[in-house]
Write a protein that holds these residues in place. Sequence first.
Motif, PDB file in Angstrom:
ATOM      1  N   LEU A 104       0.853  -0.918   0.026  1.00  8.99           N
ATOM      2  CA  LEU A 104      -0.104  -0.146  -0.179  1.00  8.99           C
ATOM      3  C   LEU A 104       0.858   1.318   0.237  1.00  8.99           C
ATOM      4  O   LEU A 104       0.584   2.148  -0.665  1.00  8.99           O
ATOM      5  N   ILE A 105       2.004   1.256   0.692  1.00  7.30           N
ATOM      6  CA  ILE A 105       2.739   2.447   0.695  1.00  7.30           C
ATOM      7  C   ILE A 105       3.386   2.549  -0.561  1.00  7.30           C
ATOM      8  O   ILE A 105       3.627   3.656  -1.113  1.00  7.30           O
ATOM      9  N   ALA A 106       3.786   1.400  -1.069  1.00 14.80           N
ATOM     10  CA  ALA A 106       4.615   1.508  -2.455  1.00 14.80           C
ATOM     11  C   ALA A 106       3.455   1.851  -3.531  1.00 14.80           C
ATOM     12  O   ALA A 106       3.877   2.655  -4.742  1.00 14.80           O
ATOM     13  N   ASN A 107       2.058   1.849  -3.424  1.00 12.14           N
ATOM     14  CA  ASN A 107       1.454   2.399  -4.337  1.00 12.14           C
ATOM     15  C   ASN A 107       0.520   3.549  -3.891  1.00 12.14           C
ATOM     16  O   ASN A 107      -0.574   3.675  -4.309  1.00 12.14           O
ATOM     17  N   GLY A 108       1.027   4.387  -3.042  1.00 13.12           N
ATOM     18  CA  GLY A 108       0.423   5.586  -2.753  1.00 13.12           C
ATOM     19  C   GLY A 108      -0.176   6.189  -1.346  1.00 13.12           C
ATOM     20  O   GLY A 108      -0.824   7.172  -1.442  1.00 13.12           O
ATOM     21  N   VAL A 109      -0.172   5.115  -0.244  1.00 14.82           N
ATOM     22  CA  VAL A 109      -0.487   5.627   1.069  1.00 14.82           C
ATOM     23  C   VAL A 109       0.622   6.016   1.822  1.00 14.82           C
ATOM     24  O   VAL A 109       1.753   5.314   1.887  1.00 14.82           O
ATOM     25  N   GLU A 110       0.576   6.910   2.361  1.00 10.06           N
ATOM     26  CA  GLU A 110       1.538   7.443   3.106  1.00 10.06           C
ATOM     27  C   GLU A 110       2.031   6.752   4.333  1.00 10.06           C
ATOM     28  O   GLU A 110       1.278   6.226   5.095  1.00 10.06           O
ATOM     29  N   ALA A 111       3.322   6.361   4.511  1.00 11.13           N
ATOM     30  CA  ALA A 111       3.882   5.467   5.551  1.00 11.13           C
ATOM     31  C   ALA A 111       3.408   5.886   6.861  1.00 11.13           C
ATOM     32  O   ALA A 111       3.198   4.936   7.726  1.00 11.13           O
ATOM     33  N   SER A 112       3.244   7.094   7.350  1.00 10.83           N
ATOM     34  CA  SER A 112       2.994   7.564   8.541  1.00 10.83           C
ATOM     35  C   SER A 112       1.628   7.215   9.003  1.00 10.83           C
ATOM     36  O   SER A 112       1.233   7.244   9.957  1.00 10.83           O
ATOM     37  N   ARG A 113       0.776   6.877   8.029  1.00 11.88           N
ATOM     38  CA  ARG A 113      -0.488   6.264   8.169  1.00 11.88           C
ATOM     39  C   ARG A 113      -0.854   4.972   8.543  1.00 11.88           C
ATOM     40  O   ARG A 113      -2.047   4.639   8.683  1.00 11.88           O
ATOM     41  N   LEU A 114       0.221   4.018   8.215  1.00  6.64           N
ATOM     42  CA  LEU A 114       0.094   2.726   8.262  1.00  6.64           C
ATOM     43  C   LEU A 114       1.051   2.099   9.415  1.00  6.64           C
ATOM     44  O   LEU A 114       2.293   2.490   9.474  1.00  6.64           O
ATOM     45  N   GLU A 115       0.433   0.992  10.011  1.00  6.35           N
ATOM     46  CA  GLU A 115       1.508   0.192  10.701  1.00  6.35           C
ATOM     47  C   GLU A 115       1.005  -1.461  10.679  1.00  6.35           C
ATOM     48  O   GLU A 115      -0.389  -1.394  10.237  1.00  6.35           O
ATOM     49  N   SER A 116       1.548  -2.190  10.949  1.00  5.08           N
ATOM     50  CA  SER A 116       1.174  -3.718  10.869  1.00  5.08           C
ATOM     51  C   SER A 116       1.771  -4.531  12.167  1.00  5.08           C
ATOM     52  O   SER A 116       2.532  -4.074  12.931  1.00  5.08           O
ATOM     53  N   GLU A 117       0.733  -5.488  12.288  1.00  2.07           N
ATOM     54  CA  GLU A 117       1.303  -6.566  13.356  1.00  2.07           C
ATOM     55  C   GLU A 117       0.495  -7.823  12.832  1.00  2.07           C
ATOM     56  O   GLU A 117      -0.648  -7.797  12.193  1.00  2.07           O
ATOM     57  N   GLY A 118       1.047  -8.767  13.742  1.00  2.05           N
ATOM     58  CA  GLY A 118       0.615 -10.176  13.216  1.00  2.05           C
ATOM     59  C   GLY A 118       0.405 -10.923  14.622  1.00  2.05           C
ATOM     60  O   GLY A 118       1.099 -10.789  15.575  1.00  2.05           O
ATOM     61  N   TYR A 119      -0.619 -11.743  14.764  1.00  2.00           N
ATOM     62  CA  TYR A 119      -1.112 -12.065  15.916  1.00  2.00           C
ATOM     63  C   TYR A 119      -1.067 -13.669  16.077  1.00  2.00           C
ATOM     64  O   TYR A 119      -1.426 -14.360  16.998  1.00  2.00           O
ATOM     65  N   GLY A 120      -0.688 -14.403  14.773  1.00  2.00           N
ATOM     66  CA  GLY A 120      -0.933 -15.734  14.864  1.00  2.00           C
ATOM     67  C   GLY A 120      -2.156 -16.311  14.743  1.00  2.00           C
ATOM     68  O   GLY A 120      -3.102 -15.815  14.416  1.00  2.00           O
ATOM     69  N   PRO A 121      -2.463 -17.495  15.575  1.00  2.00           N
ATOM     70  CA  PRO A 121      -3.658 -18.030  15.801  1.00  2.00           C
ATOM     71  C   PRO A 121      -4.469 -17.609  17.130  1.00  2.00           C
ATOM     72  O   PRO A 121      -5.303 -18.213  17.681  1.00  2.00           O
ATOM     73  N   SER A 122      -3.837 -16.488  17.883  1.00  5.34           N
ATOM     74  CA  SER A 122      -4.435 -16.204  18.747  1.00  5.34           C
ATOM     75  C   SER A 122      -5.709 -15.370  18.983  1.00  5.34           C
ATOM     76  O   SER A 122      -6.318 -15.275  20.044  1.00  5.34           O
ATOM     77  N   ARG A 123      -6.265 -14.986  17.878  1.00  3.34           N
ATOM     78  CA  ARG A 123      -7.478 -14.353  17.817  1.00  3.34           C
ATOM     79  C   ARG A 123      -8.335 -14.976  16.937  1.00  3.34           C
ATOM     80  O   ARG A 123      -8.651 -14.365  15.718  1.00  3.34           O
ATOM     81  N   PRO A 124      -8.693 -16.093  16.770  1.00  2.00           N
ATOM     82  CA  PRO A 124      -9.491 -17.008  15.942  1.00  2.00           C
ATOM     83  C   PRO A 124     -11.048 -16.376  16.080  1.00  2.00           C
ATOM     84  O   PRO A 124     -11.289 -15.905  16.970  1.00  2.00           O
ATOM     85  N   VAL A 125     -11.640 -16.381  14.844  1.00  2.00           N
ATOM     86  CA  VAL A 125     -13.127 -15.859  14.803  1.00  2.00           C
ATOM     87  C   VAL A 125     -13.825 -16.963  14.484  1.00  2.00           C
ATOM     88  O   VAL A 125     -14.887 -16.937  14.498  1.00  2.00           O
ATOM     89  N   ALA A 126     -13.282 -18.173  14.211  1.00  2.00           N
ATOM     90  CA  ALA A 126     -14.218 -19.461  14.193  1.00  2.00           C
ATOM     91  C   ALA A 126     -13.390 -20.757  14.636  1.00  2.00           C
ATOM     92  O   ALA A 126     -12.317 -20.524  14.977  1.00  2.00           O
ATOM     93  N   ASP A 127     -14.065 -21.867  14.555  1.00  2.00           N
ATOM     94  CA  ASP A 127     -13.381 -23.081  15.327  1.00  2.00           C
ATOM     95  C   ASP A 127     -12.177 -23.764  14.382  1.00  2.00           C
ATOM     96  O   ASP A 127     -12.617 -24.103  13.007  1.00  2.00           O
TER      97      ASP A 127
END
Length: 460
Positions: free
Chosen positions: A418-441
């Motif tokens: 997204l940053i490479a395609n025109g979204v300012e880097a200051s507006r974005l951050e990322s995080e990964g949570y693995g399997p800790s936040r499931p929404v289904a079985d």
Amino acid sequence: MRHLNKLVVAIFMFAGLTSQAQDKNNPWALTIGTNALDGGRVSAAQSIENQFSEYFNANDFWSFVPSVSYLTVSKYVGDNFSFGITGSFNKITKFVSPKVGGEYVVTNPEFLYYGIDGAINYSVGTFFKTLEPSLHIGGGYTFLEDNSAGTVNGGLGLNIWFSETVGLSLRSTYKHSFEDDRTVMPSHMQHFAGLTFKFGGKDTDGDGIYDKDDACPDTFGLKQFNGCPDTDGDGIQDKDDACPDTFGLAEFQGCPDADGDGIADKDDACPEVKGLKELKGCPDADGDGIADKDDKCPNEKGPKENNGCPWPDRDGDGVLDKDDKCPDVKGTVANNGCPEVTEEAVKKLNEFAKSILFDTGKSTIKSGSFETLAAIKNVMNEYPNARFRIEGHTDSTGRLATNERLSKERAAAVKDYLIANGVEASRLESEGYGPSRPVADNKTAAGRAQNRRTEVVVIK
């Protein structure tokens, strides 16, 4: 005698032109007048009691000369003392000799008389502003026909002042002779009456105040200021006047206050307009604490930081432009003037995000998802001041560490794209949570498919 009278007239004129002020200021005095002699009656008296008993008997015992017959020059030396020299002449036409039984024998010899005397005078003081009694003591030398002798003198005097420098002088002097033969030089009384002129004071600036009493001796001044000037005539002498050339007020040290605001013109930044002390005499029409002359909006209250003008709110969202991160787009106070990301927009973003596909076990985005990412970018850019977090999730299949790493890498891959395609880097951050936040079985294939997902969250 005619020449002497001419000299006397000249002296009178000179004294009248140069005499001024008091003895301490005019230390010199010139006295000119006539004198009378008692013809030796005092020494002829046989007792002390009658030596002065005929003091006022001028007809029987006094000799006169009908002209100016004496001249005294004296110098004031301080503390009411002065020293004077007197020169006199006369003609004794009534000479007194004693007779047995206390009577007097008066003859008419016409003896020429000359005297030169010095005296120390002491002024008792001035009474009623005009009467000045005095005492004197001294000595002299007297010539009587072919005879001469020294005398010791003493007497009383009275000056009657017509002005500070001109007065009538009356004086009686007893002259004691030590000659045994009265025919050589008898002791006698000499009486004087004349006009006295005092002079000799120095007044450099000509203001009528003598230099010794003049606080400003080189500048013409006023008597009430001890000879100092008041150029602007405001009643404050120049040396104490902060504005000596401009008529002013005592409360402002002689400076004017043209606008009457209680601030002297010299300290008033707006001397012709009534103003406030805290603004150095300038007005503040809108009461915002900024002087009108420095206020770009003098009739509208505003802060100093904006030069006295109120802060604008161009988009009318209740957030001033100075605090509005989106001054041209109506937003909310909670979002610093920027529009809030709607629930609909968030829902749309997440629908797009769930369809992003990655290569199996990797964080590489499949090319078929690029169109979806372009749609996500477009939605994000509709809210240019909003910030987003890309979150990665996995199912529980496999090792936990591997799943956590993979979720972080996939979220980061989306962010980078997204940053490479025109979204300012200051507006974005990322995080990964693995399997800790499931929404289904995770026990079913359908559940695990739902748990492997990418989500977009608005950062508040």
